[in-house]
Design a protein around this motif. Structure first.
Motif: not given
Length: 68
Positions: A15, A1-3, A58, A5, A10-12, A55-56
């Motif tokens: 992949e 999963m990628l996180e 915005k 924003t 913030r959401t997952q 990941d991370g």
């Protein structure tokens, strides 16, 4: 999963979500009248299919809605 924003939340995401177009598809957004900002930079529509997300990151998705 990628996180990510997305629009301040913030959401997952799975992949398989690799590009801005994938993000839009994941959230069922098909509106063509949209501005996309990725990590503070406004993207041209032609870049949505090529711009990769990590990941991370915005992402801001701003849709225009008609009315009156």
């Amino acid at each position: 999963m990628l996180e990510l924003t997305v629009n301040g939340n913030r959401t997952q995401v799975p992949e398989h979500v690799k590009t801005i177009s994938d993000v839009k598809q994941h959230f069922h957004i098909e509106n063509q009248a949209m501005i996309v900002e990725h990590n503070g930079e406004i993207l041209d529509k032609s870049a949505h299919t090529e711009q990769e997300v990590a990941d991370g990151d915005k992402v801001e998705l701003v849709q225009f809605v008609g009315g009156g």
